[in-house]
Structure formats: structure tokens, C-alpha cells
Design a protein around this motif. Structure first.
Motif, short mmCIF file in Angstrom:
data_model
loop_
_atom_site.label_atom_id
_atom_site.label_comp_id
_atom_site.label_asym_id
_atom_site.label_seq_id
_atom_site.Cartn_x
_atom_site.Cartn_y
_atom_site.Cartn_z
N ARG A 297 -5.94 8.37 -4.98
CA ARG A 297 -6.55 9.68 -5.15
C ARG A 297 -5.60 10.73 -4.58
O ARG A 297 -5.00 10.53 -3.51
CB ARG A 297 -7.89 9.74 -4.40
N ILE B 222 -6.82 4.14 -2.69
CA ILE B 222 -8.25 3.82 -2.68
C ILE B 222 -8.44 2.32 -2.54
O ILE B 222 -9.16 1.84 -1.67
CB ILE B 222 -8.93 4.30 -3.98
N TYR C 276 -10.45 -2.69 -0.69
CA TYR C 276 -10.59 -1.25 -0.47
C TYR C 276 -9.96 -0.84 0.86
O TYR C 276 -10.03 -1.57 1.86
CB TYR C 276 -12.07 -0.85 -0.49
N PHE D 82 -13.05 4.05 1.92
CA PHE D 82 -13.46 3.89 0.51
C PHE D 82 -14.32 2.64 0.38
O PHE D 82 -14.00 1.60 0.97
CB PHE D 82 -12.24 3.79 -0.40
#
Lengths: 116, 112
Positions: A36, A46, A57, A61
Motif C-alpha cells: 500500500r 501488506i 500479513y 494488517f
């Protein structure tokens, strides 16, 4: 190098809805990555998507907010769920290329998301 | 630590050389990269250097790596207006899936 395409290239969405972003690579890759980039900021990882296993992750996130699919070695999707204006960002997928003494990461063109 | 820092902005005149600097904190980095992001576009890999190298030259681009000081630089010779973009340095860490961490980005403005 790697040829990576993303769909959609941009979208404007309403708060509370979800958007699924697709990433297609021109050859088989083991790992695909989703980043992101918030306005004016650097890239934040992410998650890492491996084919045949659950995505990994990064801190901050979670799967419920950013579910990821990796059905085969050339394709992945990232869903941004229950969107809020804070989710307005560029979302980029990338892949690793290794060999011939190099390890490089190539990026797709990005999906520009605006949440109203 | 995984901090990668860059100055935010650099302005140069067309035809001059540009030097974009980057500092990092993890001495175990394996590869270091420079990416270019033009307005409205994704990231384009410009060049990379392996951590056991001091310098790499590729046409107008020269990458210098000072491992002792954990300092990486990108020199662009004969800077053109088309070089105006944001430049990100990034470093790759060994182990696992070898995470890549990106710097804060330097916006290069080339004045005609």
C-alpha cells in the motif's frame, strides 16, 4: 524482468463497500506481494501471498480487512473490505525474480483507490 | 532495525548531475535497489547493487555503496526533465522470504 498487470487501474468507491484488485503475472512465480502506498508516502508491505498456503500479513494488517487469494502461480487478488476514506491509497502487487546472480522485485502499475 | 531514510526533495538544473542519498540501518542487507516512480505510475526498477559491491555503473546511473556508513547513493549524470520523479531506495534482508523495505522517497525536480 516480469510483466505485471493490475485491474482495475483506478476506482472511486463508497464507504462501507469492498473492492477486489486483481494481479496477473506473465510467468509463474512463487511469491507475490501486496503493498500500500498512501498519498505522499512510501510503500508499506501488506502481505505476502504464496500459492497453496495462507497469506502472511505484516504487523498492522489483518486478513479480515485485506483478504488475499492466490489460486495459481500467476494470479492473486487483494480485497479491501468495508472501506473507509483512510483506505484511499495506491495498491501495488509485486513479484520476485531470482537468478543469474540477482534478486529483484518488480511491480505492477498499481490500483489507485479513492474512498468517499 | 528496518529504517531506510532519504531526503524528501532535490532540485537540479537540466544537464547537471543529481545525487540522491539513502541511509539504512540493517548491515545484513543482501541487495539494495533504486526505483523510480513517475506521477500516476507504478514503480520502475532502475538499478540494484549486491551488498559486496562498492559501485555499479549503468549508463547515466552510478550507484555507490558505503557499507561501513550504511549509505547508498544514486548519481544521475546529465539530468533531464524526464528524470523528474520520486526515487525510492530499498533494501532486502536475508532469511525467510527476504523482505524488501522501502525508503521514504526523494522527489527530484529538474529545472529546464
Amino acid at each position: 524482468s516480469a510483466v505485471i498487470s493490475q485491474k482495475p487501474s483506478r476506482d472511486i468507491c463508497q464507504r462501507g463497500t469492498s473492492l477486489t484488485i486483481q494481479c496477473q503475472v506473465d510467468s509463474q512465480v512463487t511469491m507475490m506481494f501486496w503493498y500500500r502506498q498512501q498519498p505522499g508516502q512510501s510503500l508499506t508491505l501488506i502481505a505476502t501471498a504464496n500459492q497453496g498456503s495462507e497469506a502472511t500479513y505484516e504487523s498492522g494488517f489483518v486478513i479480515d480487512k485485506f483478504p488475499i487469494s492466490r489460486p495459481n502461480l500467476t494470479f492473486s487478488t487483494l480485497t479491501v473490505s468495508n472501506m473507509s476514506p483512510e483506505d484511499s491509497s495506491i495498491y501495488l502487487c509485486s513479484v520476485d525474480r531470482r537468478g543469474e546472480g540477482q534478486e529483484t522485485q518488480y511491480f505492477g502499475p498499481g490500483t489507485r483507490l479513492l474512498v468517499l | 532495525g528496518e529504517d531506510v531514510e532519504q531526503s524528501l526533495f532535490l532540485s537540479v538544473r537540466e544537464g547537471d548531475s543529481s545525487v540522491i542519498n539513502c541511509t539504512y540501518t540493517d548491515s545484513s542487507s543482501t541487495y539494495l535497489y533504486w526505483y523510480k516512480q513517475e506521477p500516476g505510475a507504478g514503480l520502475q526498477l532502475l538499478t540494484y547493487i549486491f551488498s559486496n559491491m562498492d559501485m555499479k555503473q549503468d549508463q547515466r546511473l552510478t550507484v555507490l555503496l558505503n557499507k561501513k556508513d550504511k549509505h547508498l547513493s544514486l548519481r544521475i549524470a546529465d539530468t533531464q526533465t524526464g528524470d523528474s520523479a520520486i526515487y525510492f531506495c530499498a533494501e532486502r534482508y536475508p532469511g525467510g522470504y527476504q523482505k524488501v523495505t522501502f525508503g521514504t522517497g526523494t522527489k527530484l525536480q529538474v529545472i529546464p
